[in-house]
Scaffold this motif. Structure first.
Motif, PDB file in Angstrom:
ATOM      1  N   HIS A   1      24.292  35.318 -12.108  1.00  0.00           N
ATOM      2  CA  HIS A   1      23.657  34.643 -10.972  1.00  0.00           C
ATOM      3  C   HIS A   1      24.630  34.551  -9.794  1.00  0.00           C
ATOM      4  CE1 HIS A   1      20.323  32.482 -13.441  1.00  0.00           C
ATOM      5  NE2 HIS A   1      19.980  33.686 -13.068  1.00  0.00           N
ATOM      6  N   ALA A   2      25.906  34.290 -10.122  1.00  0.00           N
ATOM      7  CA  ALA A   2      26.907  34.192  -9.056  1.00  0.00           C
ATOM      8  C   ALA A   2      27.000  35.522  -8.304  1.00  0.00           C
ATOM      9  CB  ALA A   2      28.260  33.811  -9.636  1.00  0.00           C
ATOM     10  N   ALA A   3      27.006  36.621  -9.050  1.00  0.00           N
ATOM     11  CA  ALA A   3      27.082  37.943  -8.418  1.00  0.00           C
ATOM     12  C   ALA A   3      25.856  38.176  -7.544  1.00  0.00           C
ATOM     13  CB  ALA A   3      27.188  39.022  -9.484  1.00  0.00           C
ATOM     14  N   GLN A   4      24.695  37.823  -8.090  1.00  0.00           N
ATOM     15  CA  GLN A   4      23.447  38.001  -7.341  1.00  0.00           C
ATOM     16  C   GLN A   4      23.454  37.136  -6.076  1.00  0.00           C
ATOM     17  OE1 GLN A   4      19.979  37.032  -9.671  1.00  0.00           O
ATOM     18  NE2 GLN A   4      18.620  38.187  -8.336  1.00  0.00           N
ATOM     19  N   ASP A   5      23.919  35.918  -6.233  1.00  0.00           N
ATOM     20  CA  ASP A   5      23.979  34.976  -5.124  1.00  0.00           C
ATOM     21  C   ASP A   5      24.897  35.486  -4.013  1.00  0.00           C
ATOM     22  OD1 ASP A   5      23.111  32.413  -4.226  1.00  0.00           O
ATOM     23  OD2 ASP A   5      25.171  31.715  -4.487  1.00  0.00           O
ATOM     24  N   LEU A   6      25.921  36.248  -4.408  1.00  0.00           N
ATOM     25  CA  LEU A   6      26.867  36.779  -3.419  1.00  0.00           C
ATOM     26  C   LEU A   6      26.411  38.121  -2.857  1.00  0.00           C
ATOM     27  CD1 LEU A   6      30.090  35.769  -5.330  1.00  0.00           C
ATOM     28  CD2 LEU A   6      29.391  34.860  -3.124  1.00  0.00           C
ATOM     29  N   GLY A   7      25.180  38.496  -3.189  1.00  0.00           N
ATOM     30  CA  GLY A   7      24.603  39.676  -2.554  1.00  0.00           C
ATOM     31  C   GLY A   7      24.531  40.921  -3.413  1.00  0.00           C
TER      32      GLY A   7
END
Lengths: 350, 284
Positions: free
Chosen positions: B183-189
């Motif tokens: 999710h963190a990776a997704q959140d960072l684009g």
């Protein structure tokens, strides 16, 4: 125009409703907290704002744009996770630069931002380290730096301090608030810790059972809880079922309770004849007064440093009070009083 | 004191690790020694490069090396390439995921030789596939599907047998990656491909390496599948070694055996290094 608008949002998981018709606005640059017990829907609401969940009903707007169906990677938000969620195979510098690379920023700008952010979160000496070489507080700062580096319009915090010890929590709490203020960020912070919410927020949204119970500035929520739940959840107020006898003076109401007859000061007056009232343990005063003097027997005493926590039997009920420098021992008879303005009418129970 | 403690530890370990080291060491020693002329059962024993020189000069030897490497590499790569998306699909439980997972792993319970015969029934000249194709009118008459030069049938069977093993390793590895990290990776684009390339693959590369190496070594030295359904005009290194052994030419067989061991080692290093290089996920 609000920075974030949550409009009549419902989130259901099969038959369970996690978020139930919630609407709220967050202004630009505001730091708001979603506060509530475990399972109240606050993290679900945060995931709806970040885009990890899509609402069953309702709409979410960021910067006035409907982002309801927009995936997280296309929203101008960044999230700090409870678990920090650092990339374990990347160094501190690579973790912080991750979002910048995704945005395909030029190398020079990436370097500048990395330097800015590492200065802000004080991680300059740790850039080549892997996350497992850092302490909990340092890892939290990397997570914060990683989120700040992409300069999001909205920053979201999901109980970011819950894995830190009490002292570090206070320090990082202060740092988070300072940084969000310095960067002028709009922030939504999720926590179940009322002291965290009271200390950090411009506004608090108290949630219970998927619904918003009350919202307002920390002082307002603390001093004027509207419901039995808010009074009890924030500050563990003493809540009594009261029956209104009548008005005994300007804005002064007489009620009967299990504690005995009490005078309650209220500008609006009670909303019903049978109504809960609440008073906070720390508002109790040692000794008698003109109104609301209560005789009680100390059942349990707990010294807390700057005050003494007393559980007392009074009238036909048990109440909690916090008195500074009380010498009363267990079994002792004490007299205390509560000012009418320190007792509040709550909303009548449904 | 320290010496005594070390000696005690070594003595305690000897019955377990000692035996393993002894047996593995003995096999490797005998194979290497025989390939250099020692333990010659048909002639004079002694150091000689004759067996290496003779065998490496033969085209059959080079063809076997190339063919076994071809089977080993493609089996490993295809098995892992197929297992990865399945492992990602099965990462989060869903209705029926347990059944799907069990079905996918079923080939682990089927012996290779049985699978080979089953497959032979399908692709042989009078097999089920040919009968079906003729019945549907797609083929006018049965076709020879078994002896294809590229060993497609053999690779298919290798992948069918080995993919579940890769799936087992990769599923464990991708399930160990927390949702928050993704999710963190997704959140960072990071989109789906970036998340795979920069987060999932680097964090599961050890499992990928293990799967690649184990499948490669097994497929490189395959004998069962090759003799059952492999092309008859190709000879794997295992077949080649057996060919010499059946004629009592132990030293020649040892040269092929040592070649297999060396290729296993080199191939494993190449695969592991390539996987690490491609999927390391570093940003610098």
């Amino acid at each position: 125009m609000p920075a974030i608008s949550i409009i009549d949002v419902v989130m259901r998981f099969d038959r369970f409703t996690a978020v139930d018709h919630v609407s709220l606005d967050v202004e630009e640059g505001e730091f708001v907290t979603l506060l509530g017990p475990s399972g109240c829907g606050k993290t679900t609401l945060l995931k709806l704002v970040s885009g990890f969940l899509q609402p069953t009903e309702g709409r979410i707007e960021i910067e006035g744009r409907n982002v309801t169906g927009v995936p997280p990677e296309a929203r101008n938000t960044a999230m700090c996770f409870q678990s920090y969620a650092l990339f374990p195979h990347l160094t501190v510098a690579e973790n912080i630069a991750f979002g910048l690379r995704q945005k395909r920023l030029p190398a020079a700008e990436r370097r500048d931002r990395l330097a800015d952010v590492t200065g802000q979160v004080d991680l300059g000496d740790h850039l080549p380290k892997l996350p497992n070489q850092l302490s909990g507080g340092q890892q939290q700062r990397v997570a914060l730096g990683r989120a700040l580096a992409v300069r999001p319009y909205v920053i979201l915090f999901d109980e970011p301090l819950s894995n830190l010890d009490a002292k570090l929590r206070e320090q990082v709490r202060y740092e988070i608030r300072k940084i969000t203020r310095d960067f002028g960020l709009t922030a939504i912070y999720v926590t179940h810790d009322q002291s965290e919410a009271l200390a950090m927020s411009d506004r608090i949204f108290v949630m219970n059972g998927g619904r918003l119970e009350q919202s307002g500035a920390p002082e307002e929520i603390y001093r004027h809880p509207r419901t039995r739940f808010v009074a009890d959840f924030i500050g563990s107020a003493n809540v009594l079922d009261a029956e209104v006898v009548g008005e005994i003076g300007p804005n002064l109401w007489q009620v009967t309770t299990a504690l005995g007859p009490l005078a309650v000061s209220s500008e609006t007056g009670p909303a019903a004849r049978r109504i809960p009232v609440a008073w906070r343990p720390e508002t109790a005063r040692d000794g008698a007064a003109a109104h609301n003097t209560v005789e009680a027997v100390v059942r349990h005493r707990s010294f807390q440093g700057h005050f003494t926590d007393l559980i007392v039997d009074a009238g036909t009920t048990t109440q909690r009070l916090q008195l500074p420098r009380s010498a009363a021992r267990e079994g002792a008879q004490i007299t205390f009083s509560i000012a009418p303005e320190d007792i509040a009418f709550l909303e009548p129970d449904a | 004191m320290r010496l005594g403690r070390t000696a005690t530890i070594l003595l305690l370990l000897t019955p377990g690790i000692g035996l393993i080291v002894f047996f593995i060491g003995a096999v490797i020693y005998i194979a290497i020694a025989q390939s250099f002329g020692y333990y010659n059962l048909l002639g004079e024993s002694g150091y000689s490069l004759e067996f290496w020189e003779t065998l490496t000069g033969r085209k059959a030897y080079a063809r076997s090396v190339r063919y076994s490497l071809y089977v080993g590499f493609w089996s490993a790569i295809l098995s892992v390439a197929l297992a990865y998306p399945l492992a990602l699909w099965l990462r989060k439980p869903f209705t029926g995921s347990l059944t799907v997972s069990a079905i996918l792993k079923a080939p682990l319970l089927v012996h290779g030789i049985v699978a080979a015969f089953l497959f032979l029934n399908v692709i042989s000249f009078h097999g089920i596939l040919n009968q079906f194709m003729v019945w549907t009118g797609i083929f006018d008459e049965p076709r020879r599907l078994q002896n294809d030069d590229n060993a497609i049938g053999l690779l298919f069977l290798q992948v069918w047998k080995n993919m579940p093993f890769a799936l087992l390793l990769l599923t464990g590895a991708v399930q160990a990656i927390s949702d928050d990290v993704l999710h963190a990776a997704q959140d960072l684009g990071a989109g789906a491909w970036a998340r795979f390339r920069k987060v999932i693959a680097p964090l599961s590369v050890s499992a990928m390496q293990a799967a690649l190496i184990i499948i490669f070594i097994g497929a490189l030295a395959d004998f069962t599948f090759q003799t059952t359904i492999g092309p008859t005009n190709r000879q794997s290194l295992a077949q080649y070694m057996t060919f010499f052994k059946e004629r009592g030419r132990w030293n020649d067989a040892a040269v092929v055996g040592v070649t297999l061991m060396a290729l296993s080692l080199v191939g494993a290093i190449v695969l592991a290094a390539a996987a690490r290089l491609i999927f390391r996920g570093r940003l610098r």
